[in-house]
Design a protein around this motif. Structure first.
Motif, PDB file in Angstrom:
ATOM      1  N   LEU A 201       2.218   6.768  -6.977  1.00 10.77           N
ATOM      2  CA  LEU A 201       0.976   7.165  -7.622  1.00 10.77           C
ATOM      3  C   LEU A 201       1.098   8.429  -8.474  1.00 10.77           C
ATOM      4  O   LEU A 201       0.653   8.473  -9.611  1.00 10.77           O
ATOM      5  CB  LEU A 201      -0.108   7.367  -6.568  1.00 10.77           C
ATOM      6  CG  LEU A 201      -1.497   7.423  -7.174  1.00 10.77           C
ATOM      7  CD1 LEU A 201      -1.884   6.070  -7.695  1.00 10.77           C
ATOM      8  CD2 LEU A 201      -2.480   7.928  -6.154  1.00 10.77           C
ATOM      9  N   ASP A 202       1.731   9.438  -7.910  1.00 14.06           N
ATOM     10  CA  ASP A 202       1.727  10.728  -8.577  1.00 14.06           C
ATOM     11  C   ASP A 202       2.511  10.744  -9.868  1.00 14.06           C
ATOM     12  O   ASP A 202       2.210  11.488 -10.778  1.00 14.06           O
ATOM     13  CB  ASP A 202       2.297  11.775  -7.627  1.00 14.06           C
ATOM     14  CG  ASP A 202       1.452  11.879  -6.378  1.00 14.06           C
ATOM     15  OD1 ASP A 202       0.227  11.950  -6.531  1.00 14.06           O
ATOM     16  OD2 ASP A 202       2.015  11.856  -5.273  1.00 14.06           O
TER      17      ASP A 202
ATOM     18  N   ALA B  10      -3.265   1.447 -11.186  1.00 13.84           N
ATOM     19  CA  ALA B  10      -3.124   1.721  -9.760  1.00 13.84           C
ATOM     20  C   ALA B  10      -4.483   1.922  -9.113  1.00 13.84           C
ATOM     21  O   ALA B  10      -4.776   1.350  -8.057  1.00 13.84           O
ATOM     22  CB  ALA B  10      -2.245   2.953  -9.556  1.00 13.84           C
ATOM     23  N   ASP B  11      -5.323   2.694  -9.752  1.00 11.07           N
ATOM     24  CA  ASP B  11      -6.641   2.944  -9.187  1.00 11.07           C
ATOM     25  C   ASP B  11      -7.429   1.651  -9.039  1.00 11.07           C
ATOM     26  O   ASP B  11      -8.001   1.364  -7.992  1.00 11.07           O
ATOM     27  CB  ASP B  11      -7.433   3.911 -10.083  1.00 11.07           C
ATOM     28  CG  ASP B  11      -6.962   5.339  -9.910  1.00 11.07           C
ATOM     29  OD1 ASP B  11      -6.287   5.598  -8.907  1.00 11.07           O
ATOM     30  OD2 ASP B  11      -7.259   6.182 -10.777  1.00 11.07           O
TER      31      ASP B  11
ATOM     32  N   LEU C 133       2.432   1.860  -3.284  1.00 12.52           N
ATOM     33  CA  LEU C 133       1.421   2.299  -4.236  1.00 12.52           C
ATOM     34  C   LEU C 133       1.196   3.796  -4.134  1.00 12.52           C
ATOM     35  O   LEU C 133       1.183   4.516  -5.133  1.00 12.52           O
ATOM     36  CB  LEU C 133       0.114   1.545  -3.964  1.00 12.52           C
ATOM     37  CG  LEU C 133      -0.960   1.632  -5.030  1.00 12.52           C
ATOM     38  CD1 LEU C 133      -0.400   1.138  -6.351  1.00 12.52           C
ATOM     39  CD2 LEU C 133      -2.155   0.792  -4.634  1.00 12.52           C
TER      40      LEU C 133
ATOM     41  N   ASP D 276      -8.403  -7.012  -3.022  1.00 13.20           N
ATOM     42  CA  ASP D 276      -8.776  -8.352  -2.583  1.00 13.20           C
ATOM     43  C   ASP D 276      -8.992  -9.313  -3.736  1.00 13.20           C
ATOM     44  O   ASP D 276      -9.097 -10.511  -3.528  1.00 13.20           O
ATOM     45  CB  ASP D 276     -10.029  -8.281  -1.716  1.00 13.20           C
ATOM     46  CG  ASP D 276     -11.138  -7.512  -2.402  1.00 13.20           C
ATOM     47  OD1 ASP D 276     -10.859  -6.787  -3.369  1.00 13.20           O
ATOM     48  OD2 ASP D 276     -12.298  -7.661  -1.978  1.00 13.20           O
TER      49      ASP D 276
ATOM     50  N   ARG E  17       0.826  -1.206   0.000  1.00 14.40           N
ATOM     51  CA  ARG E  17       0.000   0.000   0.000  1.00 14.40           C
ATOM     52  C   ARG E  17       0.860   1.255   0.000  1.00 14.40           C
ATOM     53  O   ARG E  17       0.589   2.210  -0.719  1.00 14.40           O
ATOM     54  CB  ARG E  17      -0.891   0.014   1.248  1.00 14.40           C
ATOM     55  CG  ARG E  17      -1.972  -1.019   1.208  1.00 14.40           C
ATOM     56  CD  ARG E  17      -3.245  -0.467   1.841  1.00 14.40           C
ATOM     57  NE  ARG E  17      -4.366  -1.355   1.589  1.00 14.40           N
ATOM     58  CZ  ARG E  17      -4.812  -2.261   2.460  1.00 14.40           C
ATOM     59  NH1 ARG E  17      -4.248  -2.377   3.646  1.00 14.40           N
ATOM     60  NH2 ARG E  17      -5.831  -3.028   2.151  1.00 14.40           N
TER      61      ARG E  17
ATOM     62  N   ALA F 200      -5.968  -0.579  -6.443  1.00 13.12           N
ATOM     63  CA  ALA F 200      -6.173  -0.061  -5.095  1.00 13.12           C
ATOM     64  C   ALA F 200      -7.579  -0.350  -4.591  1.00 13.12           C
ATOM     65  O   ALA F 200      -7.772  -0.651  -3.420  1.00 13.12           O
ATOM     66  CB  ALA F 200      -5.915   1.438  -5.065  1.00 13.12           C
ATOM     67  N   SER F 201      -8.540  -0.284  -5.479  1.00 19.04           N
ATOM     68  CA  SER F 201      -9.884  -0.535  -4.958  1.00 19.04           C
ATOM     69  C   SER F 201     -10.318  -1.983  -5.131  1.00 19.04           C
ATOM     70  O   SER F 201     -11.440  -2.335  -4.790  1.00 19.04           O
ATOM     71  CB  SER F 201     -10.898   0.448  -5.554  1.00 19.04           C
ATOM     72  OG  SER F 201     -10.652   0.660  -6.901  1.00 19.04           O
TER      73      SER F 201
END
Lengths: 278, 278
Positions: A29-30, A40-41, A25, A48, A22, A44-45
DNA sequence: ATGGAAATGGAATATTTATTCCAAAAATCG
DNA sequence: CGATTTTTGGAATAAATATTCCATTTCCAT
């Protein structure tokens, strides 16, 4: 070709835990270009899902070609997707496929009091939603929709714990281009002059009922406007002033209600009215 | 050669749920020869690894050759290992309903009925709550609580669809005697002078993120205040400015989210902070 | 605009993983 | 004990999946 992307850190060691993952990540990101940021988005969501998906599946989810996802894994420091997946497969403890077990676990588990509290509110919300589905008075809802669809401006009022619902209702009306006005009591202005013939009011209040809301409903009614009541029982004082009464019984936990059911009712109402108007 | 093993049931349909799987397993258990029984035993006590393992790994665990495990899968009614694994991968994170399609159906079909709409929002809310329970980051929540419990005044900000949440959060803080200030953007006053050393900020925003909220968070952070972010993903721009990040994935139905999960999270946070403060 | 650097998509390839098949080993039964 | 059936292991094959590579496009600075 120089190598600006992996130059983010040429030979960065791979994360060895989900937490490290995390961190990494959010670090990178930037500096990511468009496609990689999509990766990445999505990742990240959907962290799982990593353990149980293939490159192709994840790539499809993120709407990028598989090669982009591979590059993404490498930027994070892994040799490839497989190595990244390995991390998540090892850390994988089945997300308690069974919701009830997971809930119990939260209540008693090591997360401490906040997690237990959350579990209670989640449960309260769920129960409220279920009971709403069961006890819905379809006729009343249909009538409420018809009433509001026929109105010029819709006035929305709800204070204290009903305020969030009123605010959301007003928001959805706005998005659906339904002329709506939120009566929020700011500055103790009551704006009742704003009620015009042909308008309608949605009044929201629960026991103990707010005086201001009851008063606005009553005023509107006496001027001949339609009033839709969103309240907790048919015998609510608000029902007296209403042309249509929608009741929602929320399951409380402690002193606070989850509002889940009330909000569901509010959105459904707003969306139905919005589409009925065209 | 006759075929006694698959004769346990020649063309038995594959289990379609984890429960059916368990039933089938105990049914066949007694009639299995040695190696296959080893498979059954191992699988029974490691059901949760099926989703994330290869045939070879499971076979090694059960101490049988891969081919034995394949046979085992087929006896259970699956075409092979992959089909069995699919069951467990899906059970773990059940694919979210395809709302684009459902919404279309609603609009076209007879389902434009308000009641049908409501049912969809109820369902979306329920799924959101369940997913919150499953994906809760207990550590982040605990940290957020600790942060806010230690603060002087708590500033709450959320606009547009996050506003109802912010409002409710502020309401609960108030009821719990936690000094809190709701930044609502009324009159375009930004009240940032109100941020004092020792205060903390709860910033709430979802994609597309509101500029004002990001800006307040960033300002607070740069002045050394703690910022708790309540947002939709770890890669949210809000996460950058935050000391603790709480993520909530809401299932949207159409353009609107149920907010159920977000509100549950907010109340839990507020109540936990309230009681931590005594 | 123009050149150079960076990023991208997709086809080609390599690797891993699942699955089948059959000869050998056990088990079963007369 | 021998004949027959069932079970087994592993090698051979098929399928799925990850990974690389490079021609093309996009971006950015000048």
């Amino acid at each position: 070709m120089s190598d600006p992307l992996s130059a983010i850190d040429p030979a960065m060691p791979a994360p060895t835990s989900v937490d490290e993952f995390r961190d990494r990540l959010s670090q990178v990101l930037d500096s990511l270009p468009r496609r990689l940021r999509q990766c990445a988005d999505y990742i990240a969501s959907n962290t799982d899902r990593i353990a149980v998906s293939t490159v192709a599946e994840l790539a499809a989810g993120a709407d990028v070609p598989p090669s982009a996802l591979m590059r993404f894994c490498q930027i994070l420091g892994f040799s490839g997707f497989s190595e990244m997946q390995k991390l998540f497969r090892e850390a994988y403890s089945p997300g308690w496929p069974d919701y009830a077990t997971r809930l119990k676990n939260l209540k008693e588990g090591s997360g401490g009091q906040p997690a237990a509290l959350l579990a209670e509110f989640v449960e309260a919300g769920r129960l409220s939603l279920e009971s709403l589905a069961k006890s819905l008075d379809e006729a009343a809802l249909a009538q409420a929709v018809a009433t509001l669809a026929a109105a010029d401006t819709v006035h929305v009022m709800g204070l204290r714990r009903a305020f969030p619902v009123a605010a959301y209702l007003a928001y959805v009306f706005d998005k659906m281009s339904v002329p709506a006005m939120l009566h929020d009591g700011v500055g103790k202005l009551d704006h009742r002059f704003a009620l015009r013939p042909g308008d309608a009011v949605v009044a929201i209040t629960f026991a103990p009922y707010s005086e201001e809301t009851l008063s606005l409903a009553s005023e509107a009614r006496s001027r001949g406007l339609s009033v839709v009541a969103l309240t907790d029982r048919l015998t609510s004082p608000l029902a007296r002033h209403a042309t249509a009464v929608l009741t929602v019984t929320e399951v409380d936990f402690g002193a606070f209600r989850s509002l889940s059911a009330t909000i569901a009712m509010a959105i459904a109402l707003a969306v139905a009215v919005g589409s009925a108007r065209g």
